[in-house]
Design a protein around this motif. Structure first.
Motif, mmCIF file in Angstrom:
data_model
loop_
_atom_site.group_PDB
_atom_site.id
_atom_site.type_symbol
_atom_site.label_atom_id
_atom_site.label_comp_id
_atom_site.label_asym_id
_atom_site.label_seq_id
_atom_site.Cartn_x
_atom_site.Cartn_y
_atom_site.Cartn_z
ATOM 1 N N THR A 1 0.859 -1.178 0.000
ATOM 2 C CA THR A 1 0.000 0.000 0.000
ATOM 3 C C THR A 1 0.896 1.228 0.000
ATOM 4 O O THR A 1 1.762 1.386 0.863
ATOM 5 N N ALA B 1 -10.237 1.952 -4.513
ATOM 6 C CA ALA B 1 -11.013 0.753 -4.229
ATOM 7 C C ALA B 1 -10.101 -0.450 -4.017
ATOM 8 O O ALA B 1 -10.444 -1.373 -3.274
ATOM 9 N N ALA B 2 -8.929 -0.424 -4.648
ATOM 10 C CA ALA B 2 -7.977 -1.528 -4.473
ATOM 11 C C ALA B 2 -7.530 -1.631 -3.024
ATOM 12 O O ALA B 2 -7.354 -2.728 -2.489
ATOM 13 N N THR B 3 -7.353 -0.486 -2.361
ATOM 14 C CA THR B 3 -6.986 -0.488 -0.942
ATOM 15 C C THR B 3 -8.163 -0.922 -0.081
ATOM 16 O O THR B 3 -8.014 -1.728 0.848
ATOM 17 N N LEU B 4 -9.342 -0.399 -0.383
ATOM 18 C CA LEU B 4 -10.538 -0.751 0.384
ATOM 19 C C LEU B 4 -10.776 -2.258 0.363
ATOM 20 O O LEU B 4 -11.093 -2.877 1.384
ATOM 21 N N GLU B 5 -10.614 -2.873 -0.799
ATOM 22 C CA GLU B 5 -10.879 -4.305 -0.950
ATOM 23 C C GLU B 5 -9.903 -5.171 -0.157
ATOM 24 O O GLU B 5 -10.229 -6.302 0.214
ATOM 25 N N GLU B 6 -8.705 -4.648 0.106
ATOM 26 C CA GLU B 6 -7.688 -5.441 0.802
ATOM 27 C C GLU B 6 -7.657 -5.194 2.304
ATOM 28 O O GLU B 6 -6.853 -5.810 3.018
ATOM 29 N N TRP C 1 -12.500 6.523 -3.021
ATOM 30 C CA TRP C 1 -13.261 6.760 -1.802
ATOM 31 C C TRP C 1 -12.626 7.862 -0.961
ATOM 32 O O TRP C 1 -11.394 7.950 -0.866
#
Length: 258
Positions: free
Chosen positions: A89, A213-218, A253
């Motif tokens: 991240t 969204a890639a961070t949110l999903e992980e 987001w």
């Protein structure tokens, strides 16, 4: 009298012609400029590494060398080889309105503020197992092995920064987070995911935390509740274009303390 190779190498018109040619080549035309992160295409750490071996003076050979590296990096990313194999991240931070304030405050006050801000922001990063990759004036880039740790560090840094007060000036920080697989080059990181993280920060406006969204999903389940955070989808203005350097289908987001 015939011009020597040295004369040609430093010929300003030749250098400018080669720079114009580079703008037509694939990849980032700002390749080799350590500040190119704020411009089209994003920074390329490989250029900063290679630049240590090149003369810093304007020269035709330098432009040719950077042009070749520019095309090479663009080709790597096109083939998917511009990415690494470790998920990280990436966090970028920046102070809002810092340049305007520093012009009025002067050099001495600016240095005091930057040292104070560095302590407030970098301490939570280290405490949450993050790595400060580089400092960029009033901001920085850091990487974390876990997105939940990155998010915890960001809001701990925001809390610490809220306590900073220099003669009535209270700095505000915008932040961008994105999770991906950047490619390591020496002690730096490069690639599409680094550019996306920087663009997330750029969308932070007057002091927001923006997350892909890639961070949110992980994120680990329950992370937002544990940190008392709320999120809302970011929507671009009706007449606004898609942020440069960000995939059109990537969700964005805004995150804040609930």
């Amino acid at each position: 009298m015939l011009a020597t190779a040295s004369d040609l190498n430093g010929h300003q018109q030749l250098i400018e012609a080669l720079r114009r040619l580079r703008r037509a080549l694939p990849g980032d035309p700002g390749f080799g400029d350590p500040l190119s992160l704020s411009g089209p295409g994003g920074a390329r750490a490989v250029a900063r590494v290679a630049d240590r071996f090149l003369d810093h003076k304007p020269a035709a050979t330098r432009e040719v060398s950077l042009g070749a590296l520019q095309v090479w990096q663009a080709a790597l990313e096109k083939m998917g080889r511009g990415r690494g194999d470790q998920e990280l991240t990436i966090v970028f931070t920046d102070l809002v309105g810092f340049s305007t304030w520093s012009l009025e405050a002067g050099d001495e006050a600016t240095l005091v503020l930057l040292r104070t801000v560095a302590k407030a922001v970098e301490t939570p990063i280290v405490e949450n197992c993050g790595q400060v990759v580089k400092r960029m004036g009033d901001g920085l880039m850091a990487v974390f092995s876990r997105p939940d740790a990155a998010l915890a560090a960001v809001f701990a840094a925001q809390d610490a920064l809220a306590e900073v007060n220099l003669d009535g000036y209270r700095p505000r920080m915008r932040v961008g987070l994105h999770t991906g697989t950047p490619r390591q080059m020496g002690d730096d990181w490069l690639g599409v995911d680094v550019t996306i993280a920087a663009r997330m920060m750029g969308l932070g406006g007057d002091g927001n935390v923006m997350m892909s969204a890639a961070t949110l999903e992980e994120l680990e389940p329950g992370t937002l509740d544990e940190l008392d955070l709320a999120i809302r989808p970011w929507r671009r203005g009706f007449f606004a274009t898609t942020p440069n350097g960000v995939p059109q289908d990537l969700g964005i987001w805004r995150v804040w303390r609930d």
